[in-house]
Design an enzyme around this catalytic site. Structure first.
Site, PDB file in Angstrom:
ATOM      1  N   SER A 142       0.866  -1.179   0.000  1.00 18.60           N
ATOM      2  CA  SER A 142       0.000   0.000   0.000  1.00 18.60           C
ATOM      3  C   SER A 142       0.898   1.224   0.000  1.00 18.60           C
ATOM      4  CB  SER A 142      -0.847  -0.009   1.283  1.00 18.60           C
ATOM      5  OG  SER A 142      -1.487   1.239   1.481  1.00 18.60           O
ATOM      6  N   TYR A 155      -2.305  -1.338  10.488  1.00 16.66           N
ATOM      7  CA  TYR A 155      -2.234  -1.456   9.025  1.00 16.66           C
ATOM      8  C   TYR A 155      -0.897  -0.906   8.509  1.00 16.66           C
ATOM      9  CZ  TYR A 155      -3.992  -1.118   4.176  1.00 16.66           C
ATOM     10  OH  TYR A 155      -4.186  -1.250   2.816  1.00 16.66           O
TER      11      TYR A 155
END
Ligand code: NAD
Length: 260
Positions: A142, A155
């Protein structure tokens, strides 16, 4: 290297980016192991849709928090297809809360699914890739593997971790015709992102519309969400001969987010 007839395991491919990559791969003749949660009839529809493209597609419901199930999925794929040529570590979940309120069980689940599951697929598949003399590992990281945002501690930690794993594996298998890279997407409008809009709105005291325009697309200089088709194309490029010497790195598909 001809991709037609190769076998790919794509974790978390019943939805969103993983499903988009599965469809992109199937269009190129790559057999696919679908994985992830969802309603049985919907998963069967997706699986049959892939087979309609002329490839073999099987579903394995391995839970990415359970190492034994992950190992069994790779072994079963090897038995069913004779090889495991491509692994796309894509399964992921999100939770948006300030660190002092972050539930420890959510932290553990995010680290397990978004990061440790890749260790288990890779450690099981690498011996087969070495034996075959070719392999591709693609980790869907990401922009949050490169930069942070508040309220996403688990995350961001898991995604930074997967970047280190990507580099390490790449070095270990560099002379075996196996590459290991990460793709770092910006925001894609998948269920994962749609679900976090209300939580982000609560955490930041904003409306949901403001979150979309002022938080999500604020970072994306193109002012466009990334599409799953663009990510499938990037994954296919990493499988191509042109990418043979690309390893241990990442490709950002983030509309300029991490350039700023
Ligand atoms: P999504 O919610 O649409 O899909 C997630 C997939 O993971 C689903 O198939 C789900 O069933 C599966 N999954 C969840 N928990 C699992 C478990 N325990 N075991 C097996 N499968 C499980 O999400 P998405 O947006 O397509 O995200 C896919 C990946 O892309 C994630 O790793 C995510 O972090 C990453 N990513 C997404 C975006 C975005 O904007 N959507 C941006 C950057 C990175």
């Amino acid at each position: 290297m001809v991709l037609k007839g190769k076998t790919a395991i794509i974790t978390g491919s019943t939805s969103g980016i993983g499903l988009g990559i599965a469809q992109g791969f199937a269009k190129e003749g790559i057999n696919v192991v679908l994985n992830g949660f969802g309603a049985a009839d919907e998963i069967e529809k997706e699986r049959a849709g892939l087979e309609a493209l002329g490839v073999k597609a099987v579903y394995n419901g391995a839970d990415m928090t359970k190492p034994g199930e992950i190992v069994a999925m790779v072994e079963e794929a090897r038995e069913q297809f004779g090889s495991v040529d491509i692994i796309v570590n894509n399964a992921g979940i999100q939770n948006v809360q300030p660190v002092e309120e972050f539930p420890p069980e959510k932290w553990d689940a995010i680290i397990a699914i978004n990061m440790s599951s890749a260790f288990h697929t890779v450690r099981t598949a690498i011996p087969y890739m070495k034996k075959a003399g070719w392999g591709r590992v693609i980790n869907i990281a990401s922009a949050h593997g490169l930069v942070a945002s508040p309220f996403k501690s688990a995350y961001v930690t898991a995604k930074h971790g997967i970047m280190g794993f990507t580099k390490t594996v790449a070095l270990e298998v560099a002379q075996n015709n196996i590459t290991c890279n990460a793709i770092c997407p910006g925001y894609v409008l998948t269920p994962l992102v749609e679900k976090q809009i209300p939580d982000t709105a609560r955490a930041r005291g904003m409306s949901e519309e403001q979150v979309k325009n002022d938080v999500l697309l604020a970072a994306q200089w193109t002012k466009k969400f990334v599409t799953v088709e663009q990510l499938a194309g990037t994954a296919l490029f990493l499988c191509s001969d042109a990418a043979e010497n690309i390893t241990g790195t990442h490709i950002s598909v983030d509309g300029g987010w991490t350039a700023a």
